[in-house]
Design a protein around this motif. Structure first.
Motif, PDB file in Angstrom:
ATOM      1  N   GLY A   1       1.016  -1.360   0.027  1.00  0.00           N
ATOM      2  CA  GLY A   1      -0.040  -0.090  -0.032  1.00  0.00           C
ATOM      3  C   GLY A   1       0.967   1.316  -0.033  1.00  0.00           C
ATOM      4  O   GLY A   1       0.665   2.062  -0.667  1.00  0.00           O
ATOM      5  N   LEU A   2       1.779   1.294   0.828  1.00  0.00           N
ATOM      6  CA  LEU A   2       2.678   2.480   1.007  1.00  0.00           C
ATOM      7  C   LEU A   2       3.560   2.852  -0.320  1.00  0.00           C
ATOM      8  O   LEU A   2       3.753   3.823  -0.773  1.00  0.00           O
ATOM      9  N   ALA A   3       4.091   1.469  -0.582  1.00  0.00           N
ATOM     10  CA  ALA A   3       4.827   1.581  -1.942  1.00  0.00           C
ATOM     11  C   ALA A   3       3.887   2.082  -3.127  1.00  0.00           C
ATOM     12  O   ALA A   3       4.456   2.806  -4.152  1.00  0.00           O
ATOM     13  N   ILE A   4       2.643   1.792  -3.150  1.00  0.00           N
ATOM     14  CA  ILE A   4       1.786   2.039  -4.239  1.00  0.00           C
ATOM     15  C   ILE A   4       1.621   3.747  -4.252  1.00  0.00           C
ATOM     16  O   ILE A   4       1.903   4.264  -5.250  1.00  0.00           O
ATOM     17  N   VAL A   5       1.299   4.092  -2.985  1.00  0.00           N
ATOM     18  CA  VAL A   5       0.974   5.571  -2.983  1.00  0.00           C
ATOM     19  C   VAL A   5       2.287   6.207  -3.313  1.00  0.00           C
ATOM     20  O   VAL A   5       2.305   7.315  -4.000  1.00  0.00           O
ATOM     21  N   GLY A   6       3.380   5.989  -2.618  1.00  0.00           N
ATOM     22  CA  GLY A   6       4.576   6.606  -2.952  1.00  0.00           C
ATOM     23  C   GLY A   6       5.130   6.559  -4.355  1.00  0.00           C
ATOM     24  O   GLY A   6       5.493   7.364  -5.058  1.00  0.00           O
ATOM     25  N   GLY A   7       4.882   5.557  -5.028  1.00  0.00           N
ATOM     26  CA  GLY A   7       5.428   5.198  -6.376  1.00  0.00           C
ATOM     27  C   GLY A   7       4.633   5.991  -7.181  1.00  0.00           C
ATOM     28  O   GLY A   7       5.117   6.408  -8.030  1.00  0.00           O
ATOM     29  N   LEU A   8       3.268   6.130  -6.953  1.00  0.00           N
ATOM     30  CA  LEU A   8       2.348   6.966  -7.956  1.00  0.00           C
ATOM     31  C   LEU A   8       2.669   8.201  -7.861  1.00  0.00           C
ATOM     32  O   LEU A   8       2.814   9.011  -8.856  1.00  0.00           O
ATOM     33  N   ILE A   9       3.039   8.988  -6.558  1.00  0.00           N
ATOM     34  CA  ILE A   9       3.249  10.351  -6.205  1.00  0.00           C
ATOM     35  C   ILE A   9       4.596  10.366  -6.993  1.00  0.00           C
ATOM     36  O   ILE A   9       4.860  11.599  -7.860  1.00  0.00           O
ATOM     37  N   LEU A  10       5.568   9.925  -6.866  1.00  0.00           N
ATOM     38  CA  LEU A  10       6.649  10.056  -7.319  1.00  0.00           C
ATOM     39  C   LEU A  10       6.689   9.878  -9.071  1.00  0.00           C
ATOM     40  O   LEU A  10       7.376  10.562  -9.786  1.00  0.00           O
ATOM     41  N   GLY A  11       6.102   8.918  -9.241  1.00  0.00           N
ATOM     42  CA  GLY A  11       5.858   8.498 -10.628  1.00  0.00           C
ATOM     43  C   GLY A  11       5.243   9.715 -11.575  1.00  0.00           C
ATOM     44  O   GLY A  11       5.490  10.115 -12.787  1.00  0.00           O
ATOM     45  N   THR A  12       4.234  10.259 -11.039  1.00  0.00           N
ATOM     46  CA  THR A  12       3.458  11.326 -11.659  1.00  0.00           C
ATOM     47  C   THR A  12       4.503  12.512 -11.617  1.00  0.00           C
ATOM     48  O   THR A  12       4.495  13.034 -13.008  1.00  0.00           O
ATOM     49  N   PHE A  13       5.182  12.784 -10.762  1.00  0.00           N
ATOM     50  CA  PHE A  13       6.133  13.877 -10.895  1.00  0.00           C
ATOM     51  C   PHE A  13       7.270  13.631 -11.796  1.00  0.00           C
ATOM     52  O   PHE A  13       7.289  14.730 -12.549  1.00  0.00           O
ATOM     53  N   LEU A  14       7.779  12.398 -11.898  1.00  0.00           N
ATOM     54  CA  LEU A  14       8.661  12.085 -12.877  1.00  0.00           C
ATOM     55  C   LEU A  14       8.010  12.257 -14.380  1.00  0.00           C
ATOM     56  O   LEU A  14       8.849  12.813 -15.099  1.00  0.00           O
ATOM     57  N   ALA A  15       7.003  11.805 -14.785  1.00  0.00           N
ATOM     58  CA  ALA A  15       6.333  11.820 -15.992  1.00  0.00           C
ATOM     59  C   ALA A  15       5.975  13.340 -16.285  1.00  0.00           C
ATOM     60  O   ALA A  15       5.964  13.916 -17.291  1.00  0.00           O
ATOM     61  N   LEU A  16       5.569  14.227 -15.260  1.00  0.00           N
ATOM     62  CA  LEU A  16       5.517  15.597 -15.498  1.00  0.00           C
ATOM     63  C   LEU A  16       6.669  16.290 -15.925  1.00  0.00           C
ATOM     64  O   LEU A  16       6.608  17.151 -16.838  1.00  0.00           O
ATOM     65  N   LEU A  17       7.687  15.883 -15.229  1.00  0.00           N
ATOM     66  CA  LEU A  17       9.077  16.391 -15.373  1.00  0.00           C
ATOM     67  C   LEU A  17       9.462  16.009 -17.115  1.00  0.00           C
ATOM     68  O   LEU A  17       9.882  16.819 -17.846  1.00  0.00           O
ATOM     69  N   ARG A  18       9.037  14.780 -17.208  1.00  0.00           N
ATOM     70  CA  ARG A  18       9.472  13.865 -18.599  1.00  0.00           C
ATOM     71  C   ARG A  18       8.724  14.936 -19.821  1.00  0.00           C
ATOM     72  O   ARG A  18       9.533  15.077 -20.760  1.00  0.00           O
ATOM     73  N   ILE A  19       7.400  15.133 -19.557  1.00  0.00           N
ATOM     74  CA  ILE A  19       6.745  16.119 -20.562  1.00  0.00           C
ATOM     75  C   ILE A  19       6.715  17.374 -20.675  1.00  0.00           C
ATOM     76  O   ILE A  19       6.428  18.124 -21.525  1.00  0.00           O
ATOM     77  N   ALA A  20       7.331  17.930 -19.512  1.00  0.00           N
ATOM     78  CA  ALA A  20       7.537  19.399 -19.623  1.00  0.00           C
ATOM     79  C   ALA A  20       8.636  19.747 -20.548  1.00  0.00           C
ATOM     80  O   ALA A  20       9.578  19.096 -20.982  1.00  0.00           O
ATOM     81  N   LYS A  21       8.505  20.976 -21.121  1.00  0.00           N
ATOM     82  CA  LYS A  21       9.319  21.289 -22.289  1.00  0.00           C
ATOM     83  C   LYS A  21      10.738  21.960 -21.733  1.00  0.00           C
ATOM     84  O   LYS A  21      10.964  23.207 -22.281  1.00  0.00           O
ATOM     85  N   ILE A  22      10.980  21.344 -20.936  1.00  0.00           N
ATOM     86  CA  ILE A  22      12.548  21.906 -20.299  1.00  0.00           C
ATOM     87  C   ILE A  22      13.588  20.855 -20.352  1.00  0.00           C
ATOM     88  O   ILE A  22      13.592  19.818 -19.541  1.00  0.00           O
TER      89      ILE A  22
END
Lengths: 222, 240
Positions: A30-51
């Motif tokens: 449970g904790l790994a899913i929540v943590g993984g989702l938060i960090l994963g979303t953050f990484l995905a947003l960084l990835r698609i940001a145009k920087i």
């Protein structure tokens, strides 16, 4: 051949140990899913940001972690976390850190695909009515993306749930380790491992059927 | 951080030889398990898309069974539980007389587990080729076996080359689970060096670099192959 004797499972001392074990498995997953989702979303947003530099860092992180075996990552953090913190932290903390950092790489790829599946016009429209980039993401793009990718995210959650069995290598008392303790103590290896397999199968099979049903419903709505 | 780094340890006798030997075992497990996973997975994928209901049922049951039990538990089942259900003679053979008992068990367990995943990839590949191709094949008088052999499979494999590559890399990473039954492959060797020398991080770093290098090399290689074999007009990354 020999006689199977599953009564070893229901001996109170054993069943309570197994119960503690399965609670540990669910807590970790449970904790790994929540943590993984938060960090994963953050990484995905960084990835698609145009920087460029940010998206390169995110891509490097994801590719790096996806090239490693989970067991090696668990070993790394099992030895590294206490050294960084400067005192022993216990297996649970270090394993949880390893799982979150590792699974975030997989979640990030799923989320990125989900965001890419939202039509570009949506972002343009959101910007046109005066939302900032972050607001457009938060209120327009991400909600649609998450809806489309929920089934895949849930499937990944089931995989993560199975992956938690690997904490065996550092001896954290999850479901499998608890069962193994009983198996060795009471000389009931066969019964205990069959029981563990059955429990995992029932849980994961039921969950995957649920995901399939849910996916059908979304597909009908979309 | 309070840690005495000593990178020289990796190049000293006997640790350098240990790491190379361990990498060898990792590669042996990966390739042997892949042979099982690919052949059985392809067969199951064909079953899964076959017109016979009984074949489809067999493949579906196999996939659901092997996909919903953690690989580590499956390895334990093959290693500790399976021999107990054999006759005494066979049980002794599997436990002791079989060449490399632990390694062989790990190869079989990882191979059978991954076959269920390969099956799903092959199925999606065959589906992507399309029902009309199958019907066209049948219409010009091919048997179902011929349709698979000459129409569906050759196209399907070319479509699913990228996901098959990642399945192989999954096997490569999952080969580390063999350490739980005592095979000293690459990941296990890092632990062994840690115990012998207390220089764990150097060993972990070396293993990390090796795993990454192999992964990126395989991916680059397969991308080249994908480029050459992509179906004309498909959206495959490599198609021009």
């Amino acid at each position: 051949m020999f006689e199977l004797d599953f009564s070893v499972i229901v001996i109170p001392a054993n069943s309570s140990l197994l119960w503690e074990g399965i609670k540990m498995t669910f807590l970790l997953a449970g904790l790994a899913i929540v943590g993984g989702l938060i960090l994963g979303t953050f990484l995905a947003l960084l990835r698609i940001a145009k920087i460029p530099i940010l998206s390169q860092i995110s891509a490097a992180y994801v590719n790096f972690f996806r090239s490693l075996p989970l067991i090696l990552v668990i070993f790394w953090f099992f030895f590294l976390v206490p050294l960084i913190v400067g005192r022993p932290v216990g297996a649970f903390t270090s394993v949880l850190v390893a799982f979150i950092l590792f699974e975030a790489a997989y979640y990030s790829e799923i989320i990125r695909a989900g965001i890419n599946s939202v039509r570009l016009g949506q972002l343009a429209a959101a910007r046109a009515i005066g939302l900032t980039y972050i607001q457009s993401m938060r209120y327009v793009v991400l909600p649609q993306a998450f809806r489309a990718m929920t089934p895949i995210l849930l499937t990944q959650a089931i995989i993560l749930f199975q992956d938690t069995a690997l904490v065996y290598v550092v001896g954290l008392r999850d479901f499998l380790v608890s069962a193994e303790i009983i198996a060795n103590r009471d000389q009931r290896l066969v019964e205990m491992f069959l029981f563990v397999a059955l429990v995992y199968f029932v849980l994961c099979f039921t969950a995957s059927m649920g995901v399939k049903y849910y996916q059908k419903r979304i597909n009908n709505e979309l | 951080m309070n840690y005495n780094w000593d990178w020289g340890i990796l190049f000293r006798d006997p640790y350098l030889g240990w790491m190379i030997g361990a990498l060898g075992w990792t590669i042996v497990i990966s390739i042997l398990a892949w042979i099982i996973a690919f052949s059985l997975g392809s067969l199951l994928g064909i079953f899964r898309t076959s017109s016979k209901k009984s074949l489809r049922l067999i493949a579906t049951c196999y996939v659901e069974l092997f996909r919903n039990i953690p690989l580590l538990v499956q390895i334990f089942l093959w290693y500790f539980v399976f021999p107990e259900f054999l006759t005494d003679e066979w049980s002794r053979w599997v436990k002791r007389d079989m060449p490399y008992p632990a390694l062989t068990t790990a190869v079989v367990a990882i191979g059978l587990y991954t076959a269920s995943r390969v099956c799903e990839q092959v199925r999606s590949g065959i589906k992507a080729v399309g029902e009309d191709q199958r019907q066209a094949g049948r219409a010009i008088g091919m048997t179902e076996v011929q349709v698979y052999r000459f129409v569906l499979l050759p196209n399907a494999y070319r479509i699913i080359l990228p996901p098959l590559t990642s399945e192989f890399l999954t096997i490569f990473k999952n080969s580390s689970l063999a350490l739980t039954i005592g095979v000293i492959e690459l990941t296990a060797m890092t632990r062994q060096i840690e115990e012998y020398t207390f220089q764990g991080f150097e060993a972990f770093t070396a293993a990390t670099i090796i795993y990454s290098l192999v992964t990126f090399t395989v991916m680059a290689l397969m991308q080249q192959i994908d480029k050459r074999t992509a179906l004309p007009g498909s959206f495959s990354k490599g198609a021009s």
